[in-house]
Design a protein around this motif. Structure first.
Motif, mmCIF file in Angstrom:
data_model
loop_
_atom_site.group_PDB
_atom_site.id
_atom_site.type_symbol
_atom_site.label_atom_id
_atom_site.label_comp_id
_atom_site.label_asym_id
_atom_site.label_seq_id
_atom_site.Cartn_x
_atom_site.Cartn_y
_atom_site.Cartn_z
ATOM 1 N N PRO A 19 0.291 -1.577 -0.228
ATOM 2 C CA PRO A 19 -0.029 0.281 0.318
ATOM 3 C C PRO A 19 1.033 1.179 0.111
ATOM 4 N N ASN A 20 0.840 2.164 -1.272
ATOM 5 C CA ASN A 20 1.117 3.740 -0.843
ATOM 6 C C ASN A 20 0.945 5.045 -0.176
ATOM 7 N N PRO A 21 0.729 4.807 0.670
ATOM 8 C CA PRO A 21 -0.408 6.305 1.413
ATOM 9 C C PRO A 21 -0.416 7.351 0.171
ATOM 10 N N ILE A 22 0.507 7.977 -0.433
ATOM 11 C CA ILE A 22 0.194 9.239 -1.306
ATOM 12 C C ILE A 22 -0.752 8.581 -2.215
ATOM 13 N N ASP A 23 -1.072 6.994 -2.861
ATOM 14 C CA ASP A 23 -1.868 6.432 -3.555
ATOM 15 C C ASP A 23 -3.048 6.619 -2.773
ATOM 16 N N GLU A 24 -3.062 6.235 -1.937
ATOM 17 C CA GLU A 24 -4.054 6.322 -0.733
ATOM 18 C C GLU A 24 -5.120 7.234 -1.099
ATOM 19 N N THR A 25 -4.300 7.979 -0.013
ATOM 20 C CA THR A 25 -4.662 9.477 -0.658
ATOM 21 C C THR A 25 -5.617 9.839 -1.455
ATOM 22 N N LEU A 26 -4.696 10.033 -2.647
ATOM 23 C CA LEU A 26 -4.588 10.352 -4.478
ATOM 24 C C LEU A 26 -6.528 9.686 -3.863
ATOM 25 N N THR A 27 -7.015 8.186 -3.823
ATOM 26 C CA THR A 27 -8.042 7.634 -4.595
ATOM 27 C C THR A 27 -8.600 8.199 -3.820
ATOM 28 N N SER A 28 -8.926 7.906 -2.563
ATOM 29 C CA SER A 28 -9.835 8.276 -1.326
ATOM 30 C C SER A 28 -10.364 9.599 -1.508
ATOM 31 N N ARG A 29 -9.547 10.242 -1.499
ATOM 32 C CA ARG A 29 -10.378 11.914 -1.640
ATOM 33 C C ARG A 29 -11.402 12.140 -3.042
ATOM 34 N N PHE A 30 -12.827 12.775 -2.497
ATOM 35 C CA PHE A 30 -13.928 12.395 -2.637
ATOM 36 C C PHE A 30 -14.680 14.133 -3.303
ATOM 37 N N ALA A 31 -15.101 14.098 -4.182
ATOM 38 C CA ALA A 31 -15.701 15.315 -4.282
ATOM 39 C C ALA A 31 -17.075 15.165 -3.031
ATOM 40 N N CYS A 32 -16.744 16.553 -1.800
ATOM 41 C CA CYS A 32 -17.652 15.897 -1.219
ATOM 42 C C CYS A 32 -18.875 16.696 -0.830
ATOM 43 N N ARG A 179 -5.274 14.781 5.962
ATOM 44 C CA ARG A 179 -5.162 15.231 7.955
ATOM 45 C C ARG A 179 -6.906 15.318 8.616
ATOM 46 N N GLY A 180 -7.287 14.581 6.959
ATOM 47 C CA GLY A 180 -9.069 13.418 8.024
ATOM 48 C C GLY A 180 -10.109 14.118 7.110
ATOM 49 N N LEU A 181 -9.405 15.185 6.881
ATOM 50 C CA LEU A 181 -11.003 16.458 5.681
ATOM 51 C C LEU A 181 -10.650 15.948 4.865
ATOM 52 N N GLN A 182 -12.575 16.513 4.509
ATOM 53 C CA GLN A 182 -12.042 16.409 2.582
ATOM 54 C C GLN A 182 -12.326 17.610 2.766
ATOM 55 N N SER A 183 -12.718 18.101 1.222
ATOM 56 C CA SER A 183 -12.787 18.971 0.033
ATOM 57 C C SER A 183 -13.779 19.193 -1.113
ATOM 58 N N CYS A 184 -14.475 20.082 -1.230
ATOM 59 C CA CYS A 184 -14.761 20.233 -2.473
ATOM 60 C C CYS A 184 -14.676 21.375 -3.304
ATOM 61 N N PRO A 185 -14.318 21.182 -4.663
ATOM 62 C CA PRO A 185 -13.904 21.826 -5.140
ATOM 63 C C PRO A 185 -15.034 22.839 -6.260
ATOM 64 N N GLN A 186 -14.935 23.858 -6.244
ATOM 65 C CA GLN A 186 -16.439 24.572 -6.530
ATOM 66 C C GLN A 186 -16.280 25.551 -7.574
ATOM 67 N N GLU A 187 -16.292 25.474 -8.692
ATOM 68 C CA GLU A 187 -15.986 27.161 -10.318
ATOM 69 C C GLU A 187 -17.450 27.975 -9.885
ATOM 70 N N THR A 188 -18.528 27.450 -9.500
ATOM 71 C CA THR A 188 -19.356 28.684 -9.328
ATOM 72 C C THR A 188 -19.130 29.399 -8.644
ATOM 73 N N PHE A 189 -18.179 29.644 -7.404
ATOM 74 C CA PHE A 189 -18.032 31.015 -6.973
ATOM 75 C C PHE A 189 -17.796 31.819 -8.037
ATOM 76 N N ALA A 190 -17.347 31.415 -9.119
ATOM 77 C CA ALA A 190 -16.448 32.548 -9.995
ATOM 78 C C ALA A 190 -17.786 33.677 -10.747
ATOM 79 N N LYS A 191 -18.830 32.688 -10.956
ATOM 80 C CA LYS A 191 -19.995 33.546 -11.173
ATOM 81 C C LYS A 191 -19.894 34.857 -10.464
ATOM 82 N N TYR A 192 -19.551 34.648 -9.083
ATOM 83 C CA TYR A 192 -20.998 36.091 -8.043
ATOM 84 C C TYR A 192 -19.380 36.695 -8.221
#
Length: 242
Positions: A19-32, A179-192
């Motif tokens: 198991p590669n911890p970097i690979d695991e971080t990459l593949t477990s991240r999701f747009a929350c 760090r056990g957090l998730q994230s979501c990138p959101q282009e829609t903020f650019a509209k406002y």
């Protein structure tokens, strides 16, 4: 095969299988899109940004700026954007174009598949414009995340710096995941951007690119909804021996 060659191959196979911890971080991240309200300390966000700043950039320009929001200012931003979304959404438009007007078939099919899978998973019919609008509105409350980031770039820079900015944004999301957090990138903020600019004192030379929601996900892991193309669809290998 000689004994030394066999030993080298065994070591390589073991390395690949481990198991590669970097690979695991990459593949477990999701747009929350569903966060719990557990607070995230300023120190944690500072650690994330301190790591993310090591993203590569041409000539070390580092073409990014981040506005980190929480508490009352985040609530004020959310309220203003939600009101605009409800009452005047057609009056607002991003300063840059995210999608091509005429997507080639391969990318158009993927975009259409996203719509079917994403809205279908929420029980929203493709033709349900109001249901889709209600789901979009959740962006502006940062999907309930305790921290929201607004990312900007200097408009005087060229497209290469946008490539650099993308790598920085990815670093932010991966550092959060580490760090056990998730994230979501959101282009829609650019509209406002016209609403965000006075609220956050964004100078005229900065263009709003996106938002990023950061926090603890309500569900720490989930099945990947969106398929990814296999490498034979996007990679061409040249010069390798079998």
């Amino acid at each position: 095969m000689s004994a030394p060659e066999a030993a080298v191959m065994a070591i390589e196979e073991a390395r690949v299988a481990a198991p590669n911890p970097i690979d695991e971080t990459l593949t477990s991240r999701f747009a929350c899109r569903a966060f719990c309200d557990a607070p995230v300390a300023r120190q944690t966000i500072e650690e994330i940004l301190r790591v993310a700043r090591y993203a590569p950039s041409g000539a070390n320009i580092q073409p990014w700026h981040v506005y980190v929001l929480t508490g009352e200012i985040k609530r004020s931003v959310s309220a203003a954007l939600l009101e605009a979304h409800e009452t005047a959404r057609d009056d607002h438009v991003s300063e840059y174009k995210y999608y091509a007007s005429d997507l080639p078939d391969r990318y158009l099919r993927r975009r259409q598949e996203f719509g079917r899978l994403f809205y279908g998973s929420l029980g929203i019919h493709q033709a349900d414009a109001e249901g889709r609008s209600r789901q979009t509105a959740k962006n502006y409350s940062f999907f309930g995340a305790p921290v929201g980031l607004i990312v900007t770039i200097d408009r005087r820079l060229e497209v290469g710096s946008w490539l650099d900015l993308g790598m920085f944004v990815q670093n932010v999301m991966l550092a959060a995941a580490g760090r056990g957090l998730q994230s979501c990138p959101q282009e829609t903020f650019a509209k406002y951007h016209r609403i965000l600019r006075p609220l956050l004192s964004i100078p005229a030379e900065q263009m709003v690119v996106c938002g990023i929601s950061v926090g603890k996900a309500r569900v720490q892991s989930q099945d990947r909804l969106m398929p990814r193309a296999d490498i034979d669809e996007f990679a061409t290998f040249l010069g390798f021996e079998d």
